[in-house]
Enzyme design. Structure first.
Site, PDB file in Angstrom:
ATOM      1  N   LYS A 182      -6.761   8.796  -5.552  1.00  0.00           N
ATOM      2  CA  LYS A 182      -7.284   7.617  -4.876  1.00  0.00           C
ATOM      3  C   LYS A 182      -6.557   7.527  -3.550  1.00  0.00           C
ATOM      4  O   LYS A 182      -5.361   7.235  -3.488  1.00  0.00           O
ATOM      5  CB  LYS A 182      -7.070   6.346  -5.683  1.00  0.00           C
ATOM      6  CG  LYS A 182      -7.682   5.110  -4.993  1.00  0.00           C
ATOM      7  CD  LYS A 182      -7.382   3.828  -5.746  1.00  0.00           C
ATOM      8  CE  LYS A 182      -8.033   2.635  -5.046  1.00  0.00           C
ATOM      9  NZ  LYS A 182      -7.479   2.413  -3.673  1.00  0.00           N
ATOM     10  N   SER A 240       4.674  -0.189  -3.942  1.00  0.00           N
ATOM     11  CA  SER A 240       5.448  -1.412  -4.137  1.00  0.00           C
ATOM     12  C   SER A 240       5.663  -1.724  -5.612  1.00  0.00           C
ATOM     13  O   SER A 240       4.904  -1.272  -6.475  1.00  0.00           O
ATOM     14  CB  SER A 240       4.732  -2.591  -3.484  1.00  0.00           C
ATOM     15  OG  SER A 240       3.538  -2.909  -4.185  1.00  0.00           O
ATOM     16  N   GLU A 263       7.073   5.418  -8.694  1.00  0.00           N
ATOM     17  CA  GLU A 263       8.292   5.351  -7.888  1.00  0.00           C
ATOM     18  C   GLU A 263       8.136   4.106  -7.032  1.00  0.00           C
ATOM     19  O   GLU A 263       7.266   4.052  -6.167  1.00  0.00           O
ATOM     20  CB  GLU A 263       8.436   6.630  -7.057  1.00  0.00           C
ATOM     21  CG  GLU A 263       9.766   6.741  -6.339  1.00  0.00           C
ATOM     22  CD  GLU A 263       9.698   6.156  -4.948  1.00  0.00           C
ATOM     23  OE1 GLU A 263      10.124   4.988  -4.793  1.00  0.00           O
ATOM     24  OE2 GLU A 263       9.235   6.842  -4.040  1.00  0.00           O
ATOM     25  N   CYS A 300      11.554   4.874   1.036  1.00  0.00           N
ATOM     26  CA  CYS A 300      11.980   4.274  -0.219  1.00  0.00           C
ATOM     27  C   CYS A 300      13.479   4.449  -0.453  1.00  0.00           C
ATOM     28  O   CYS A 300      14.058   3.777  -1.309  1.00  0.00           O
ATOM     29  CB  CYS A 300      11.189   4.850  -1.386  1.00  0.00           C
ATOM     30  SG  CYS A 300      11.118   6.655  -1.388  1.00  0.00           S
ATOM     31  N   GLU A 389      14.108  -5.469  -2.340  1.00  0.00           N
ATOM     32  CA  GLU A 389      13.814  -4.597  -1.213  1.00  0.00           C
ATOM     33  C   GLU A 389      12.979  -5.322  -0.159  1.00  0.00           C
ATOM     34  O   GLU A 389      12.007  -5.992  -0.467  1.00  0.00           O
ATOM     35  CB  GLU A 389      13.050  -3.362  -1.692  1.00  0.00           C
ATOM     36  CG  GLU A 389      12.709  -2.390  -0.564  1.00  0.00           C
ATOM     37  CD  GLU A 389      11.843  -1.239  -1.035  1.00  0.00           C
ATOM     38  OE1 GLU A 389      11.932  -0.159  -0.434  1.00  0.00           O
ATOM     39  OE2 GLU A 389      11.064  -1.426  -1.987  1.00  0.00           O
TER      40      GLU A 389
END
Length: 505
Positions: A182, A240, A263, A300, A389
């Protein structure tokens, strides 16, 4: 190779459209029209992937390795086109995209080499013991086998390395699993050019066209249809925490639950040990900001907090970091949504009681400036939102009274992708005390560097305890990533004549 976009989806070897569309949102150019995904397109792609599995999963390792090599070559042939559309869509500089393309093709070739060698199969044999007492033992042979079609979600911050032909796709194809991607709406043109490269490789090796499909964009309904499809056997995701957790819950709620390899990012704390700060605090502060602001902080592994013992060394660290941050240029963020979230995160932290703003201010556009803040260990521990974060070039310096406070904060941290230790020889005892805590918190622990930059290698771990990732036993970078899409199968007393070459050899 020139830029030639259809604006369509690649479904089992055909470029097809739909009755829905969306426009890309480039930084400094008019948007392009792309066909939007639908649940029906997802179903067609997954059905084709299941058909392809019966031939692709049983190819020789050499045939699959050659396919991966060809994908890499076809991507490189389209290098100019990828750079053209990639810079337009993302605002990233050409040099960054060149490097990311090299990482992507290098990973494909490394995986090809790895599966040729065969160690990833983890083959084990227990020979028959017919005369064993009190009962004989049968012959047992174990090998890792591919699990079936895999869904991959493209990442917003890596148009190449974590998207169409990135780490999850490369690992699944290496394992013998067809893939349905996707694509991310942030870079649909880049995704299509890379899909063209994979399509060319499929044709060059006369593979079933369902081995790879790309469905562009679409609503949340499209992603849910992919995750919930009964023929999908695993999901790879980089993004996210909120989106990843929603997809994870869908995977768990299916009639047949499947693994979700998400992740989800982290704050990647840096522990600046006392002797190191005293001897090179200023140098360290400058290096931290360089890492923090790389790529506008959209990694990240961005080192979002630094824990440092209060004192003259900490003062030098902060002074140098502030100077470097103020000298830095504003950088374009990848999407309007990412820029807006960064702005909201900056404003939230600036308004927190006990926080001192050191440099920067909330961005008013898609371009962002680095924002630095300072607080004490007591304030940081009392407000768990400070450990969340903020995606972008935002950093918090946490001043601690000593190693005891550092250890206490370390114990309270959630799971992380990385933890960094800045240390000199005189810090060894303190590091030894910290290390047992840190290894329970992160997938990668590094010394005297910064975590931005993830080497694609056999020993690399890019993952960690939740919420850094959703599967603590896996990595999304490095050759061990292939194992996510395999499962062990034991064959008992089967004659060699019916077993695969990998088990006979």
């Amino acid at each position: 190779m020139s830029l030639d976009l259809t604006g369509k989806h690649l479904i089992a070897g055909e470029w097809v459209g739909s009755d829905k569309s969306f426009r890309s949102q480039p930084l400094d150019a008019p948007g392009r029209e792309f066909s939007a995904g639908t649940p029906d397109l997802i179903d067609r792609a997954v059905q084709a992937a299941e058909e392809a599995f019966w031939s692709y999963a049983y190819l020789s390792r050499e045939a699959r390795a050659a396919f991966l090599d060809t994908i890499a070559d076809e991507i490189e042939k389209r290098g100019d086109a990828i750079t053209e559309i990639g810079t337009e869509e993302s605002g990233l500089p050409a040099g960054r995209l060149h490097g990311e393309r090299g990482r992507t093709t290098g990973q494909l070739k490394q995986f090809a080499k790895h599966i040729r060698e065969g160690a990833y199969l983890d083959r084990r044999t227990d020979p028959a013991l017919p005369d064993r007492q009190p009962a004989p033992r049968p012959e047992l042979k174990m090998i890792q086998r591919p699990i079936g079609p895999v869904a991959v979600f493209g990442a917003s911050n890596f148009p190449l390395a974590f998207s169409t032909a990135g780490g999850d796709t490369a690992a699944a194809l290496a394992a013998g699993c067809p893939v349905v991607v996707k694509g991310h709406e942030a870079h649909p043109g880049t995704g299509e050019i890379v899909a063209q490269a994979i399509h060319a490789a499929i044709k060059a090796h006369d593979l079933h066209p369902g081995v790879f499909s790309l469905v562009q964009g679409g609503s949340r309904e499209v992603g849910e249809a992919l995750v919930k499809h009964p023929l999908i056997k695993a999901v790879g995701f980089t993004g996210s925490l909120g989106a990843g957790r929603a997809l994870y819950d869908l995977c768990a709620a299916r009639p047949e639950p499947i693994p979700f390899f998400g992740e989800l990012g982290s704050i990647n704390p840096v522990f600046a040990m006392p002797e190191a700060v005293r001897s090179r605090g200023a140098e360290m502060g400058k290096a931290w900001v360089a890492s923090l602001t790389m790529g506008a902080g959209q990694f990240c592994t961005n080192p979002g907090i630094v824990l440092v013992e209060d004192g003259a060394g900490a003062d030098a660290f902060v002074s140098s970091a502030v100077e470097a941050a103020k000298a830095g240029e504003r950088q374009a963020m990848l999407t309007d949504g990412i820029a807006s979230a960064y702005r909201a995160g900056s404003e939230r932290i600036a308004a927190t009681e006990g926080i001192t703003a050191l440099a920067g201010e909330a961005n008013a556009s898609r371009h962002a400036s680095p924002c630095l803040f300072e607080t004490t260990a007591e304030v940081f521990e009392a407000d768990e939102t400070l450990a969340e974060e903020v995606f972008g070039p935002l950093g918090i310096v946490v001043r601690c009274k000593g190693l005891e406070e550092m250890e206490r904060i370390a114990r309270g941290l959630d799971g992380q992708l990385t933890v960094t230790i800045q240390m000199d020889d005189g810090d060894s005892d303190g590091v030894k005390a910290l290390l047992p805590i840190l290894e329970r918190k992160a997938g990668r622990i590094l010394a005297n560097g910064f975590p931005t930059g993830v080497e694609v290698a056999d020993a690399m771990v890019h993952g960690g305890p939740y919420p850094a990732s959703t599967n603590f036993g896996a990595t999304s970078v490095g050759t061990l990533a292939i194992r996510r899409f395999l499962r062990p199968v034991c064959f008992q007393n089967l004659p060699s004549s019916v077993l695969s070459e990998d088990l006979r050899s």
